[in-house]
Design a protein around this motif. Structure first.
Motif, PDB file in Angstrom:
ATOM      1  N   TYR B  48     -31.161 109.001  86.136  1.00 38.34           N
ATOM      2  CA  TYR B  48     -31.312 107.614  86.562  1.00 38.34           C
ATOM      3  C   TYR B  48     -32.722 107.127  86.259  1.00 38.34           C
ATOM      4  O   TYR B  48     -33.699 107.834  86.521  1.00 38.34           O
ATOM      5  CB  TYR B  48     -31.027 107.529  88.061  1.00 38.34           C
ATOM      6  CG  TYR B  48     -31.578 106.311  88.767  1.00 38.34           C
ATOM      7  CD1 TYR B  48     -32.477 106.451  89.817  1.00 38.34           C
ATOM      8  CD2 TYR B  48     -31.168 105.026  88.409  1.00 38.34           C
ATOM      9  CE1 TYR B  48     -32.971 105.339  90.484  1.00 38.34           C
ATOM     10  CE2 TYR B  48     -31.661 103.920  89.070  1.00 38.34           C
ATOM     11  CZ  TYR B  48     -32.556 104.077  90.110  1.00 38.34           C
ATOM     12  OH  TYR B  48     -33.039 102.963  90.775  1.00 38.34           O
ATOM     13  N   LEU B  55     -36.398 108.403  87.668  1.00 37.79           N
ATOM     14  CA  LEU B  55     -36.537 108.747  89.079  1.00 37.79           C
ATOM     15  C   LEU B  55     -35.680 109.931  89.503  1.00 37.79           C
ATOM     16  O   LEU B  55     -35.948 110.541  90.540  1.00 37.79           O
ATOM     17  CB  LEU B  55     -36.189 107.530  89.945  1.00 37.79           C
ATOM     18  CG  LEU B  55     -37.082 106.294  89.764  1.00 37.79           C
ATOM     19  CD1 LEU B  55     -36.738 105.233  90.793  1.00 37.79           C
ATOM     20  CD2 LEU B  55     -38.560 106.666  89.846  1.00 37.79           C
ATOM     21  N   ASP B  56     -34.656 110.242  88.742  1.00 38.61           N
ATOM     22  CA  ASP B  56     -33.766 111.331  89.127  1.00 38.61           C
ATOM     23  C   ASP B  56     -33.192 111.935  87.864  1.00 38.61           C
ATOM     24  O   ASP B  56     -32.546 111.237  87.093  1.00 38.61           O
ATOM     25  CB  ASP B  56     -32.663 110.805  90.049  1.00 38.61           C
ATOM     26  CG  ASP B  56     -31.794 111.897  90.645  1.00 38.61           C
ATOM     27  OD1 ASP B  56     -31.789 113.038  90.117  1.00 38.61           O
ATOM     28  OD2 ASP B  56     -31.102 111.620  91.640  1.00 38.61           O
ATOM     29  N   SER B  58     -31.662 115.107  88.244  1.00 39.58           N
ATOM     30  CA  SER B  58     -31.064 116.276  88.872  1.00 39.58           C
ATOM     31  C   SER B  58     -29.736 116.696  88.232  1.00 39.58           C
ATOM     32  O   SER B  58     -29.307 117.829  88.383  1.00 39.58           O
ATOM     33  CB  SER B  58     -30.849 116.020  90.364  1.00 39.58           C
ATOM     34  OG  SER B  58     -29.942 114.938  90.560  1.00 39.58           O
TER      35      SER B  58
END
Lengths: 111, 116
Positions: B48, B55-56, B58
């Motif tokens: 994202y 920011l992400d 994962s």
């Protein structure tokens, strides 16, 4: 470990009848739910959503029901139309943006 | 107005090759997402961006996967040394706001990657 489960890979319904698509989830942290619709060779498109504080949301022919205690939601389409034939994804969200999709249910509306 | 576009629509790569997949989000959309959809599965979150900031990340399955959005608009997903298990449809989505809960994500048509 599937956190969003759509146990029916496919569903066939006669035109004009009701289509009911079901979805179960396991994660109690999910706090909003959406249905996305996908036609072949296209990306998913948003259909309808519901917050966890509600148990029903209606938009025209589409209604989503949420049963939090059972961790179950369903999408009702009334009346079903041939153009509704598509794959429907049940989607759950927790926090601000992460979405978890089910495997999808392929709906066929027979004229 | 134009929706989210992705290119190429189809990509065939030999195992071990590097690939780059492009996403053009809707103009003005702050948030951009990449998803991987394997055959018979639903899309799974990869990464994202909010503007140019990632920011992400994962959901990226390995360090062979890398995404960037240097100017906060177009994004590229790069896969190095492709493996057969990377075969999937890669979907890009964008949304107008930042981290607004339940904000609608608009999806592109996807890039179907086949690794031989």
């Amino acid at each position: 470990d599937q956190q969003v489960k759509q146990n029916s890979p496919s569903l066939s319904v006669q035109e004009g009848r009701i289509s009911i698509l079901n979805c179960d989830y396991t994660n109690s942290m999910f706090d909003y739910f959406l249905w996305y619709k996908k036609y072949p060779a296209e990306g998913p498109t948003f259909l309808i959503s519901i917050s966890s504080i509600k148990d029903k949301n209606e938009d025209g022919r589409f209604t989503v029901f949420l049963n939090k205690s059972a961790k179950h939601l369903s999408l009702h389409i009334v009346p079903s139309q041939p153009g509704d034939s598509a794959v429907y994804f049940c989607v759950s969200g927790a926090g601000s943006y992460q979405l978890t999709f089910g495997k999808g249910t392929k709906l066929s509306v027979i004229p | 107005g134009a929706g989210v576009s992705q290119s190429p629509r189809y990509k065939v790569a030999k195992r071990g090759q590097d690939v780059a997949l492009r996403c053009d989000p809707i103009s003005g959309h702050v948030s951009l997402f990449w998803y991987q959809q394997a055959l018979g599965q639903g899309p799974e979150f990869l990464t994202y961006f909010q503007n140019e900031a990632q920011l992400d990340k994962s959901g990226l399955p390995s360090d062979r996967f890398f995404a960037e959005r240097p100017e906060g608009s177009v994004s590229t997903l790069k896969i190095q040394r492709t493996q057969q298990e990377d075969s999937a449809v890669y979907l890009c989505a964008s949304s107008l706001a930042g981290t607004s809960r339940g904000n609608e994500q608009f999806f592109g048509p996807g890039t179907r990657l086949t690794v031989l």
